[in-house]
Write a protein that holds these residues in place. Sequence first.
Motif, mmCIF file in Angstrom:
data_model
loop_
_atom_site.group_PDB
_atom_site.id
_atom_site.type_symbol
_atom_site.label_atom_id
_atom_site.label_comp_id
_atom_site.label_asym_id
_atom_site.label_seq_id
_atom_site.Cartn_x
_atom_site.Cartn_y
_atom_site.Cartn_z
ATOM 1 N N GLY A 32 120.254 6.425 63.981
ATOM 2 C CA GLY A 32 119.840 5.497 62.947
ATOM 3 C C GLY A 32 120.292 4.069 63.170
ATOM 4 N N LEU A 33 120.473 3.342 62.057
ATOM 5 C CA LEU A 33 120.876 1.943 62.155
ATOM 6 C C LEU A 33 122.283 1.816 62.729
ATOM 7 C CD1 LEU A 33 119.452 0.369 58.864
ATOM 8 C CD2 LEU A 33 118.345 0.702 61.098
ATOM 9 N N MET A 34 123.134 2.838 62.520
ATOM 10 C CA MET A 34 124.464 2.819 63.139
ATOM 11 C C MET A 34 124.337 2.796 64.657
ATOM 12 S SD MET A 34 127.346 4.940 61.038
ATOM 13 C CE MET A 34 126.591 6.563 60.970
ATOM 14 N N GLY A 35 123.446 3.607 65.179
ATOM 15 C CA GLY A 35 123.232 3.629 66.617
ATOM 16 C C GLY A 35 122.642 2.336 67.140
ATOM 17 N N VAL A 36 121.764 1.724 66.350
ATOM 18 C CA VAL A 36 121.121 0.473 66.778
ATOM 19 C C VAL A 36 122.136 -0.661 66.844
ATOM 20 C CG1 VAL A 36 119.388 -1.264 66.217
ATOM 21 C CG2 VAL A 36 118.863 1.157 65.877
ATOM 22 N N VAL A 37 122.910 -0.849 65.766
ATOM 23 C CA VAL A 37 123.833 -1.990 65.743
ATOM 24 C C VAL A 37 124.927 -1.830 66.790
ATOM 25 C CG1 VAL A 37 125.356 -1.077 63.920
ATOM 26 C CG2 VAL A 37 125.109 -3.546 64.221
ATOM 27 N N SER A 38 125.440 -0.626 66.968
ATOM 28 C CA SER A 38 126.491 -0.420 67.974
ATOM 29 C C SER A 38 125.930 -0.573 69.380
ATOM 30 C CB SER A 38 127.129 0.956 67.802
ATOM 31 O OG SER A 38 126.164 1.991 67.877
ATOM 32 N N GLY A 39 124.741 -0.029 69.616
ATOM 33 C CA GLY A 39 124.115 -0.169 70.929
ATOM 34 C C GLY A 39 123.790 -1.615 71.265
ATOM 35 N N ALA A 40 123.415 -2.396 70.247
ATOM 36 C CA ALA A 40 123.089 -3.806 70.471
ATOM 37 C C ALA A 40 124.336 -4.601 70.849
ATOM 38 C CB ALA A 40 122.442 -4.391 69.217
ATOM 39 N N VAL A 41 125.468 -4.279 70.238
ATOM 40 C CA VAL A 41 126.718 -4.954 70.602
ATOM 41 C C VAL A 41 127.076 -4.633 72.051
ATOM 42 C CG1 VAL A 41 129.198 -5.121 70.136
ATOM 43 C CG2 VAL A 41 127.591 -4.994 68.230
ATOM 44 N N ILE A 42 126.990 -3.356 72.423
ATOM 45 C CA ILE A 42 127.294 -2.951 73.798
ATOM 46 C C ILE A 42 126.346 -3.629 74.786
ATOM 47 C CG2 ILE A 42 127.304 -0.992 75.391
ATOM 48 C CD1 ILE A 42 129.690 -1.049 73.491
ATOM 49 N N VAL A 78 133.183 -2.402 70.644
ATOM 50 C CA VAL A 78 132.795 -1.519 69.546
ATOM 51 C C VAL A 78 133.858 -0.441 69.338
ATOM 52 C CG1 VAL A 78 131.080 0.104 68.665
ATOM 53 C CG2 VAL A 78 130.336 -1.872 70.020
ATOM 54 N N THR A 79 134.246 -0.254 68.089
ATOM 55 C CA THR A 79 135.135 0.839 67.709
ATOM 56 C C THR A 79 134.437 1.675 66.645
ATOM 57 O OG1 THR A 79 137.133 -0.463 68.162
ATOM 58 C CG2 THR A 79 137.379 1.477 66.739
ATOM 59 N N GLY A 80 134.303 2.959 66.896
ATOM 60 C CA GLY A 80 133.684 3.868 65.943
ATOM 61 C C GLY A 80 134.733 4.763 65.311
ATOM 62 N N ILE A 81 134.701 4.877 63.985
ATOM 63 C CA ILE A 81 135.647 5.729 63.252
ATOM 64 C C ILE A 81 134.852 6.888 62.667
ATOM 65 C CG2 ILE A 81 137.488 5.796 61.538
ATOM 66 C CD1 ILE A 81 137.955 3.595 63.544
ATOM 67 N N ILE A 82 135.179 8.107 63.081
ATOM 68 C CA ILE A 82 134.384 9.250 62.644
ATOM 69 C C ILE A 82 135.296 10.409 62.208
ATOM 70 C CG2 ILE A 82 134.188 10.138 65.013
ATOM 71 C CD1 ILE A 82 131.322 11.046 64.259
ATOM 72 N N PRO A 83 134.993 11.043 61.087
ATOM 73 C CA PRO A 83 135.767 12.218 60.679
ATOM 74 C C PRO A 83 135.519 13.390 61.631
ATOM 75 C CG PRO A 83 134.598 11.250 58.807
ATOM 76 C CD PRO A 83 134.041 10.617 60.045
ATOM 77 N N TYR A 84 136.548 14.210 61.804
ATOM 78 C CA TYR A 84 136.449 15.348 62.715
ATOM 79 C C TYR A 84 135.300 16.277 62.331
ATOM 80 C CZ TYR A 84 137.407 19.815 64.910
ATOM 81 O OH TYR A 84 137.275 20.982 65.607
ATOM 82 N N ARG A 131 126.938 5.030 74.928
ATOM 83 C CA ARG A 131 128.006 5.542 74.060
ATOM 84 C C ARG A 131 129.367 5.580 74.742
ATOM 85 N NH1 ARG A 131 126.145 4.368 69.520
ATOM 86 N NH2 ARG A 131 124.372 3.438 70.561
ATOM 87 N N ARG A 132 129.384 5.648 76.079
ATOM 88 C CA ARG A 132 130.667 5.771 76.782
ATOM 89 C C ARG A 132 131.492 4.492 76.699
ATOM 90 N NH1 ARG A 132 126.873 5.132 81.010
ATOM 91 N NH2 ARG A 132 127.376 3.463 82.503
ATOM 92 N N TYR A 133 130.881 3.392 76.304
ATOM 93 C CA TYR A 133 131.609 2.134 76.186
ATOM 94 C C TYR A 133 132.226 1.942 74.800
ATOM 95 C CZ TYR A 133 129.083 0.984 80.463
ATOM 96 O OH TYR A 133 128.580 0.999 81.733
ATOM 97 N N ILE A 134 132.025 2.894 73.917
ATOM 98 C CA ILE A 134 132.529 2.782 72.548
ATOM 99 C C ILE A 134 133.877 3.484 72.433
ATOM 100 C CG2 ILE A 134 132.105 3.434 70.136
ATOM 101 C CD1 ILE A 134 129.111 3.236 70.711
ATOM 102 N N GLU A 135 134.852 2.785 71.856
ATOM 103 C CA GLU A 135 136.129 3.411 71.539
ATOM 104 C C GLU A 135 135.939 4.245 70.274
ATOM 105 O OE1 GLU A 135 140.709 2.270 70.178
ATOM 106 O OE2 GLU A 135 139.110 0.788 70.071
ATOM 107 N N THR A 136 136.179 5.533 70.361
ATOM 108 C CA THR A 136 135.990 6.421 69.215
ATOM 109 C C THR A 136 137.334 6.918 68.709
ATOM 110 O OG1 THR A 136 133.812 7.147 70.010
ATOM 111 C CG2 THR A 136 134.924 8.547 68.391
ATOM 112 N N ILE A 137 137.548 6.771 67.411
ATOM 113 C CA ILE A 137 138.767 7.242 66.760
ATOM 114 C C ILE A 137 138.368 8.336 65.783
ATOM 115 C CG2 ILE A 137 140.682 6.617 65.242
ATOM 116 C CD1 ILE A 137 140.497 3.784 66.417
ATOM 117 N N VAL A 138 138.939 9.519 65.956
ATOM 118 C CA VAL A 138 138.627 10.664 65.102
ATOM 119 C C VAL A 138 139.707 10.786 64.030
ATOM 120 C CG1 VAL A 138 138.192 13.148 65.022
ATOM 121 C CG2 VAL A 138 137.486 11.811 67.029
#
Length: 298
Positions: free
Chosen positions: A72-82, A88-94, A124-131
């Motif tokens: 969705g729009l989350m994927g678009v905005v993060s992909g556009a920054v990359i 990009v830092t993504g915060i996602i619940p486990y 997606r591999r360029y995004i720092e993901t915090i669970v």
Amino acid sequence: MHNPSNPKSLARTSKILPEQSIMVAPSNSSAVAVYCAASLGKQNAFQLAALSLGHALAEAKRPLVYGGGNMGLMGVVSGAVIEEGGQVTGIIPYAIQAAGGEKDKGNGVVKTESVAGVLNEDRRRYIETIVVDSMHERKIEMAKRAGAFVGLPGGYGTFEEILEVIAWNQINIHNKPVILLNVLSYYSPLRDLIRNGVREGFIQPHNEKLCVFVDGPKDHKDHESFNWGQAAIDAIAAWQYDQIRSLPFHWTKDTDTSAKPNGKPDIKSMSGVVGGLYGLKMTNAWLKRVWHACFRSC
């Protein structure tokens, strides 16, 4: 010593300071938290606004903090920054990550090749993901990293996140701009609701400006080509930190209680509202155990 049963004791020990004297200082973070849908929506203008915002954040060297979704729009905005070399830092619940991420709730269709390009999974591999453990922790982790918030179109979750950070401005937890990109007048009903709250005496008139609406061109036909990203950057820069009139709540010595601590985040050791939320979580768990014990014994 304060006696809870004696109102006069409270009057002697409490001091109500002037609003302006305890106003939280603005954040020194250049990062922007973006709240938006895990769905693409039905209108091309929504997708292009997310694309525009992501490009503008990267060009302005403002890191993106978002909900960690790939759809969705989350994927678009993060992909556009990359795409533009931004951070990009993504915060996602486990629980969401374990289930494969959030899904498009409206069966949205990619409208343009430019949007399809930024949704490429290779980015997606360029995004720092915090669970994190919960939705509450996700919101806290996002808020403390950001110096500003931008809302793109979204659903219940987006509405709730936006209203929470507006409320935090009002009660002096932080002093940060909240910008809503009113693409195709999507957020006009929210503005009407806020103004109705003012008319009916539930929101103070000066607090209407705790949220800034960016309306774009009057003609909706121009919303697809409008530079929503630059408009958001300009609105953040124009935020009048010294004009915010928060309620006289003194949380932690007039410091931004959503500020990011040094080192690895530790939810349990944070002071102020974060520590309070953890304490509330522990209290709720204790009450649940007591309820179950009483239920079994009855």
